[in-house]
Structure formats: C-alpha cells, structure tokens
Design a protein around this motif. Sequence first.
Motif, PDB file in Angstrom:
ATOM      1  N   LEU A 146       0.838  -1.193   0.000  1.00  9.03           N
ATOM      2  CA  LEU A 146       0.000   0.000   0.000  1.00  9.03           C
ATOM      3  C   LEU A 146       0.875   1.246   0.000  1.00  9.03           C
ATOM      4  O   LEU A 146       2.030   1.211   0.410  1.00  9.03           O
ATOM      5  CB  LEU A 146      -0.891   0.022   1.244  1.00  9.03           C
ATOM      6  N   ARG A 147       0.305   2.313  -0.461  1.00  5.64           N
ATOM      7  CA  ARG A 147       0.975   3.595  -0.337  1.00  5.64           C
ATOM      8  C   ARG A 147      -0.063   4.630   0.081  1.00  5.64           C
ATOM      9  O   ARG A 147      -1.266   4.380   0.046  1.00  5.64           O
ATOM     10  CB  ARG A 147       1.637   4.019  -1.655  1.00  5.64           C
TER      11      ARG A 147
ATOM     12  N   GLY B 223      -4.282   5.956   6.510  1.00  2.00           N
ATOM     13  CA  GLY B 223      -4.980   5.144   5.522  1.00  2.00           C
ATOM     14  C   GLY B 223      -4.367   3.774   5.368  1.00  2.00           C
ATOM     15  O   GLY B 223      -5.070   2.765   5.239  1.00  2.00           O
ATOM     16  N   ARG B 224      -3.025   3.711   5.380  1.00  2.00           N
ATOM     17  CA  ARG B 224      -2.367   2.406   5.244  1.00  2.00           C
ATOM     18  C   ARG B 224      -2.647   1.521   6.449  1.00  2.00           C
ATOM     19  O   ARG B 224      -2.910   0.322   6.309  1.00  2.00           O
ATOM     20  CB  ARG B 224      -0.864   2.602   5.038  1.00  2.00           C
ATOM     21  N   LEU B 225      -2.574   2.097   7.660  1.00  3.83           N
ATOM     22  CA  LEU B 225      -2.873   1.305   8.861  1.00  3.83           C
ATOM     23  C   LEU B 225      -4.311   0.811   8.833  1.00  3.83           C
ATOM     24  O   LEU B 225      -4.586  -0.349   9.191  1.00  3.83           O
ATOM     25  CB  LEU B 225      -2.648   2.161  10.105  1.00  3.83           C
TER      26      LEU B 225
ATOM     27  N   PHE C 287      -9.437   9.726  10.939  1.00  7.47           N
ATOM     28  CA  PHE C 287      -8.365  10.528  10.345  1.00  7.47           C
ATOM     29  C   PHE C 287      -8.460  10.529   8.830  1.00  7.47           C
ATOM     30  O   PHE C 287      -8.274  11.553   8.172  1.00  7.47           O
ATOM     31  CB  PHE C 287      -7.003   9.994  10.782  1.00  7.47           C
ATOM     32  N   VAL C 288      -8.749   9.340   8.238  1.00  6.46           N
ATOM     33  CA  VAL C 288      -8.889   9.264   6.789  1.00  6.46           C
ATOM     34  C   VAL C 288     -10.048  10.129   6.313  1.00  6.46           C
ATOM     35  O   VAL C 288      -9.957  10.829   5.298  1.00  6.46           O
ATOM     36  CB  VAL C 288      -9.098   7.791   6.358  1.00  6.46           C
ATOM     37  N   TRP C 289     -11.150  10.089   7.061  1.00  5.55           N
ATOM     38  CA  TRP C 289     -12.317  10.895   6.696  1.00  5.55           C
ATOM     39  C   TRP C 289     -11.996  12.385   6.751  1.00  5.55           C
ATOM     40  O   TRP C 289     -12.333  13.143   5.845  1.00  5.55           O
ATOM     41  CB  TRP C 289     -13.467  10.553   7.638  1.00  5.55           C
TER      42      TRP C 289
END
Length: 734
Positions: free
Chosen positions: A156-157, A162-164, A309-311
């Motif tokens: 993933l990048r 987002g990766r976690l 956090f992603v949101w």
Amino acid sequence: MIRALHRWPGLLALALITVLTLSGAALSVFPAAERLTAPQAATSLTVGTLAERIQGAYPGVEQIRRAPSGRITAYWFDQGTPGAAVIDPATGQGVASADPNQTQRWLTNLHRSLFLGDGGRIAMAAGAAAMLTLALSGVLLVTRRVGGWRHWFARLRGPLAGRLHVEIARIAVVGLVLSSTTALWMTASTFDLLPGGGVPAMPVEVSGETGFAPGQMLLLVETPVAELRELSFPYPGDATDAFTLKTDGGTGYLDQGTGALLAWTDLTGWERVSETIYMLHTGQGAATLGLVLGLMALGVPAMGVTGVFVWLAGRRGRPRIRGNQPAGRAETILLVGSEGGSTWGFAATLHAALTNAGQRVHAAPMSAFAPERYAAANRIIVLAATYGDGAAPASAKGFLDRLAAADHAPDAPVAVLGFGDRSFPAYCAFANAVAAAAQAKGWPQLMAIDTIDRQSPQDFARWGRALGDAMGVDLDLSHQPVHPATETLTLVSRRDYGAEVQAPTAILRFALPRATLWWRLVGVGFARFDAGDLIGIMPEGSSVPRLYSLASARRDGFVEIVVKKQPGGLCSGQLTALEPGQTVTAFLRRNPGFQPGRGQAPLILIGAGTGIGPLAGFVRGNSRRRPIHLFFGMRHPDSDFLYGEEMPVWQDEGHLAQLVTAVSRGARPHYVQDALRNEAAEVARLIRDGARVMVCGGRDMAAGVADALAEILAPTGLSPAVLKAEGRYVEDVY
C-alpha cells in the motif's frame, strides 16, 4: 455509494462498536483461561463412573454439568442447604468454588445489553449489524483500492492513517464478519425469532422402582465424559422421575429403578448449527479460535481512529462537489484519478461548468469504474494524474484491470485528460496508458487525449473550449487551483557550494513551525513529516508551486532542503538568494512512495547533485544502524561535496556503512554509475540479500544507474524491472 455505506455506519456507531468489540475481546480470554485451569477428565472416564464418584462425595447431588472447556461442576443439597463446586473428575471431590466470575459476568452483561435489558440487546444487535456492514463494504473498498482480489495483500501507499486502516482491515475482516454474523444470529435466537430444538417429553410409563446405581446404567457406562453436557438426577423420593442425560448427540431419559433408556432424541441439524454458532461467537469449546477472534476485534478501535483521520483528510483534500447526480441518471460521467487531491479540484470546476450548461453530471474515482451503471451516459471523461514512474494514482487503482476484464467497451465515447509535470520523465504516462487501453478495447473517442502541464489553468481552459465544441455547448473553464494550507518558514542557516564549478547550490535550513497537539495527532502540515517527503514553495510572482525533496524529518527539529540555482529559475533564484531571518511560504506534501521502510534489509542509496538531499536525511535518521551504502556523484570534492562535513561523523556513529563518491570534473571523469560498476560484486551481493535500492537526482543520471544495475544484476537473473515489481527499487527523479 459503497464508500458512503462504509463511512456513515462507522462514524455514527463508532462508540457502540468500540464497546462491543473491546468487551468481546476481553471475554475471549475467559474460555482459554478456564480451559487451562479446570481439572480435565481422563479420556477413558465414563459418565457412569464420574456420577458414582461425585455421588459418593456428595450424596445429595442433583446435577452434573460439563462446560465446553472441560470444567465439571456439581450441584447438590445437604440437609436442605444448596452447594456447588468445580469437581476434580479423578476423585469426585470439589476443588474450587463454582460461583461465577464477577468480572466475566459484568463484561457479559455489558457486551450483551449495556445493562439495559432488551433495549440494550437491540442496541448491541444494531452495533453488530453496523459492524457487518462495515466489514463487507470494507472488503469491496479494499478490493477496489488494490486492484482486485488477486492483489489483496499488495503493498500500500499513501498517508500512514490510511495504510494502517487497510492493513488492519484486510487481516481482521474475516473475524469481524464471523463475530458480527454470529452475534446477530444469537440475538435472533434470544428473541425467539429462530426455530427451537426438539426435546423428548418426559415418559409417562416408568418402572416405579428406585435405587439403581448410575455406575451400573449401560448408557452412562458407554458414554465418555468428553461427550457429557449435563446429567440431572431424579428428585429424591419421586419414583416417577427419571435421570436426564444431555450429550453432544442428543437428550434422553433413564429409568432410576432399572437403568433402562426410556426415550431419546438426537440433536437436529438446526440445533447443531445453533451450537456451532454459539461456539464460534463465545469461544466456548474453541478457546484458541476465541482468542484469535478477540485479537481481531481489538483492531476495530484502531480502525475507528484511523478511519476518522482518513475521513478528515478526505474532507480537507477533496473539494466537495455540489449537485453530484447518481451514476444511473447522469449524462456525463467524470472519472478522476488523483494522488494528492489536486485533480479533484479540476474535476469540481468541470462538474460545475457542465452543470451550469444544463448537463446531469456524476463524478467518481476511476477505481469505481462500473460501465453497467452508466445507463443514461452520453460521454465519459477521464481526468487522470500519474503517480511516480507511470503508475496509477491512488483513486485509479484497478481501473485498467476492470477495463481489460469488461466484455466490451462502454457505448458512450470517452475523452482522456492527463495531468502532470513535463520536467518528469513519466509525464502523463498513466493517462497515456488509459488512452491506449481504451483504443485497444475499441472504446469510441469523444476527443483525442490531451494533457495539463503543472496544473496550468490556461491549458485547462483551452481543453475546456475544445470539449465544449465536441459537445456543442459553450464551456468556459475558469479554474483557480486550491493549494494546501501553507506555513511561513524562516531561514535559520545556509551553506553554499558549487560556485567554483558554476553550479551555485545551497543547503537551506528553516526553523520548524510550531504545531498544536491536534495537528500532531492528525498529522496536519509540518506537524509530521519524514525525509523524502516534498515541500511546496510558492515563489513570488507565480501561482504554481515548486516541489523540493526534504532532507530532514520532524524529529530532527528543522526543515531542510538542497537547492541548485537554475538558469532563469524563478523559485530556485529566490531560494538561493535568501538570507537567515528571511521567510518563504510553503506547504507539505507526503511522498510515501519514496521512503526506506522500517525493515533491517540493507539500503543502497544512489544520488548525484541535489539528489543527495533526501538520501542524507535517511542516513541522518538511521538511529537503528541499518546497513546503508551511499553512492554519491559530484562535480568536484572541493566545490560541491554536499554534506561532506557530516559524512565522516555519520560513519563513526554507525549511521552509514559505506560511502562511495564519484567525481565528474577530475582528471578522469567518473560518474555514479561508474562507481556502481566498480563495486559490482558487493552491489550484487547486497541485492541478493534483499537490499532496497533508492535513486534520487536527474533523469539522465537515473537512466545511467538503471543501465549499470541491469549489467551488474544480469548474472543473478534479477533486473531493475524485477526489483521495481517487488517494491525494492524506487526513484525520485526530476
């Protein structure tokens, strides 16, 4: 649609799901602990023998129960006083209290009903339903992000949160689906919404005799204790009562005077399914599985936090597109492939202009490409950025695979618009790949592929006029790029190099901007960054930022870049003219594709000129003494040996294992690719041992390095292309 289905249940039910999963994870420990501490019966021990031993120790025994963990509990009356104990099956004597664990009881009530009775059970069932929705929609989103089921565990990048979020999800999702599904089943069973089992009626005709010893009853003698669930003794003095035996196979009654089997009913298939679901959910009878599911459940709070956090990052990084129509009703479909979010800004401008022109428009990421949904579409417009060396950006993963797998191309004609920077060798490479794949599939063209250089509003307006002509409408695209929030950086020191070789270069160190605690938690701006990330400088007199690789991380306590003055360069000229105390306006952009990773495999760092910047940052931050081999090309050591003062110190401290330099302006011109060839045996050995190669600098240098490595690796069967596919060869070139 899938993203919304995943987002809102998670945000709305986060607290409830967190309580549900944390209490469930805590409860998963008890079956394992009970299994370890409870005295276990010998495999040869029968129910008859066990009953005889317990009856000898407690003549008033009324019931014997065996838990799935193997723990045996007996209940009795002694002169009218009830008693209970955990039994050692070898002796029939009590060895521990049978009182329930109060912590376990408290957690169970919290987990089942929040101490609110039936209303709480319904609330927790809603939480389980939300978790199931999150798990299933998350599976679809992860599949879409990585480009299909076959790439489920692909690298993933993107931002750390987002990766976690995805890394935890793709491991824990099986357990979450299992736990939530079984929870809903058990809730339905609690409220009698599922069929019940068949229990045999108590026989009317019994011998009327009493006193037959359990140890002599044939069925009890033939039944191993391992199959026992419960044995109930007849009520004392009631000759019409019988022994009741419940086992893994069914339920039966035995005459207390003759030991004969009076009635028997096998467990039904439905009962077996229900019991299996109970075992899967509680871990009773499968302690190891329960612990595994409990560990998976612990991932939910972490996914909740990272999901928030992603949101939040998505709300900051992607403009809100007003009036976005459903895909099935839209006349124009906009598919967006973006890495950092800037392409979404162009999509929003185009969406607004088309909507004002009377069009029904639907915008979605390229990864959501679903031509079967575009029933009313008259055209499909693809806005595609390029990531790295021609790769798909984050929101376009899987697009080419879906197009290739489709039976036929969509009927609506397509227009492809690429976004990139002409100074990079892979300029709009992904957009070109999309256009080529569309042509190969026979997809009708609305317009020939076009490109936008460096987010140019002028290029975008020109393309918009051509699109309007193709559609037969007046289209005026007036786009104002929205840049990330900027910080003011103050220069604190500079070191100058390169004047003797007509290549003025400076190492510029800026003071670290202050960051609030909240910014540090969510990683906003300069609150969190690593060497190799990018800093965007806004030069005076231009609205287009220039990007430079960072030579420092947040933990270093400063912001540092290496800048070479370019002939006629607006930004480089302003930067190299800065004096300590003066300021620039800048923003931070993550560059997760150019990071050394956290493993201990050796690193081979290759750079020339200002490309040393991020590589020096990696060496400076190598506190774990990872083996780093640095190949650095310069014009002359007396003029532009960047970080020459630090290199010996880093070697003495163990941060740098090997330094190999190449001088191009000496008596014998020597380039960094020549240095690699001179160390061919060592380079090949390191790569065979799993080394990761990182290249930073000009495109010509990078091409020469790739050729040299191809020669070095040829005898090993490896190549730069193979290493890139494995994620062990990355470039940051300009």
